[in-house]
Design an enzyme around this catalytic site. Structure first.
Site, mmCIF file in Angstrom:
data_model
loop_
_atom_site.group_PDB
_atom_site.id
_atom_site.type_symbol
_atom_site.label_atom_id
_atom_site.label_comp_id
_atom_site.label_asym_id
_atom_site.label_seq_id
_atom_site.Cartn_x
_atom_site.Cartn_y
_atom_site.Cartn_z
ATOM 1 C CG ASP A 304 15.728 -53.310 12.838
ATOM 2 O OD1 ASP A 304 16.398 -54.226 13.663
ATOM 3 O OD2 ASP A 304 16.403 -52.428 12.511
ATOM 4 C CG HIS A 308 19.086 -50.861 23.131
ATOM 5 N ND1 HIS A 308 20.258 -51.422 22.826
ATOM 6 C CD2 HIS A 308 18.706 -50.450 21.738
ATOM 7 C CE1 HIS A 308 20.783 -51.434 21.672
ATOM 8 N NE2 HIS A 308 19.586 -50.958 20.877
ATOM 9 C CG PHE A 322 22.050 -46.267 16.246
ATOM 10 C CD1 PHE A 322 21.623 -45.197 15.628
ATOM 11 C CD2 PHE A 322 23.348 -46.446 16.575
ATOM 12 C CE1 PHE A 322 22.448 -44.171 15.050
ATOM 13 C CE2 PHE A 322 24.215 -45.344 16.046
ATOM 14 C CZ PHE A 322 23.716 -44.112 15.289
#
Length: 423
Positions: A304, A308, A322
């Site tokens: 996953d 960011h 998240f």
């Protein structure tokens, strides 16, 4: 031999482990013109060196199109190669969303030019991932979609999910499901429990996941369709998958390294790099995930990988997005926290990193056998290294492991007969 050249005359002597082929012995493996041509048993192999089928990641965010400042196909697949992966599958929650054939076809063409390792793309279940109207699944499958998912958002409508299952049969592609009941999770910043109460942060209860897991498994059973459940984090979810499989439901499931190795106790630091969706949960949940990994209830490990930009994470915990990176640290973390602690046998972990995810999404299973294309990872089980921001090939460094020392490193990755990484 060049880093990205054909693996001509590559010879590796190591402990060779291919769980799906029942192979575990010291051997010399020879690759010629990208194909495994010989496997010869030897008396001994260099201490700590293991040659295994390269890894497959069924759940990666490449942020392309729309946020190339965070990741590109080139940088993301460079990171994958460094992590031991010979194939990855990208999620569709980009800008624009991969919900039509033109966006998908452009990505497939771009990957042909830029990807360091083979890269597949999923398409959205619903248009714009809004959960209101199904995409043209048959058209997207024809354009190259590996699977369909609204990852990042659940399909909240049970009616739409039922129709999606029916149409996935026509498209002949699996659904990969983000299981979250949004009326229970909205506003949650971390797992709902003792730590959230102590920190005064809004909780995200585990039942928000397990309730939707139960719903989707019930619909899959009713429609007699296979489903793949993404990034499970809770004991109740693992129990539900185990029961469904025993009842004959065709379900595969994944867990991520951070959920397998860490708990919500890490959130006490208020480091935004430990904020992910779903959130880190309790030690009891973590143990349930590990038990599921060992007994096969959880078929595969998926990173996953969710990059960011630094400025997005460098804010108060409640304001941060998240997601954490994972491609370059997955094996080191899992070897350190699960294999070396004897919670998970090495061969089991290698299977869940390679054959398991490939089977879950219907991809070719990497094998170590004469005549097979070379998809190999050479691992040093004893190598110690520290996770540092300046060492990432990913464009983002929002790792939950920054500053941690891990044991176990990727030495070389061969993907599709090409050496794509060499330490």
């Amino acid at each position: 031999m060049s880093r990205n050249g054909r693996a001509d005359a590559l010879t590796v002597r190591a402990r060779v482990i291919d769980p799906s082929g029942g192979l575990d012995e010291p051997a010399t493996v020879t690759v010629e013109d990208g194909v495994i041509t010989a496997i010869e048993s030897v008396a001994t192999a260099p201490e700590g060196l293991v040659l295994a089928p390269a890894f497959v990641d069924p759940h990666v965010h490449l942020r392309t199109p729309g946020r190339e400042d965070e990741e590109t196909i080139a940088s993301g697949t460079e990171a994958a190669a460094a992590g031991g992966y010979c194939a990855i599958v990208a999620m569709p929650n980009t800008d624009p969303v991969v919900d039509n054939a033109s966006v998908l076809e452009a990505l497939v063409e771009r990957a042909r030019e830029e990807a360091v390792v083979p890269t597949g793309f999923t398409a959205a279940i619903s248009k714009g991932q809004r959960g209101e109207e199904l995409t043209e699944m048959a058209e997207l499958a024809a354009a190259g979609a590996i699977a369909f998912t609204d990852d990042g958002r659940p399909v909240a409508s049970a009616g739409l999910m039922r129709r999606a299952l029916a149409y996935s049969a026509v498209a002949d592609r699996p659904l990969a499901l983000h299981c979250e009941e949004p009326t229970l999770s909205t506003g949650g910043q971390m797992h709902e429990g003792a730590v959230s109460a102590a920190l005064g942060l809004a909780g995200w209860p585990s039942v928000a996941e397990s309730l939707m897991v139960e719903r989707d498994l019930s619909l899959a059973a009713y429609e007699s369709r296979p489903v793949h459940l993404q990034h499970l984090s809770a004991r109740a979810s693992v129990d539900a998958v185990r029961r469904a499989r025993a009842a004959g439901v065709r379900v595969s499931a994944e867990a991520s390294p951070h959920h397998l190795c860490a708990t919500d106790e890490l959130v006490r630091t208020l480091d935004a790099n430990v904020k992910m969706n779903p959130p880190l949960r309790t030690e009891d949940d973590r143990r349930a995930l590990v038990e599921g990994l060992v007994d096969g209830t959880i078929d595969c490990v998926a990173t996953d990988h969710a990059p960011h930009a630094r400025h997005e994470k460098d804010v108060p915990f409640e304001e941060a997005p998240f997601g954490v990176t994972g491609l370059e640290t997955a094996f080191g973390a899992l070897n350190t926290f699960l294999v070396r602690t004897r919670e998970v046998p090495l061969a089991t972990l290698l299977d869940r990193l390679s054959a398991g995810p490939a089977r879950a999404l219907g991809l070719p299973v990497p094998r170590i056998a004469v005549g097979e294309p070379a998809n190999l990872v050479l691992l040093d089980l004893e190598a110690e290294w520290t996770v540092r921001e300046d060492s990432f090939r990913s464009r983002s460094a929002n790792s939950w492991l920054l500053g941690r020392t891990l044991v176990g490193a990727v030495v070389k990755t061969v993907a599709g007969g090409r050496v794509v990484f060499a330490a």
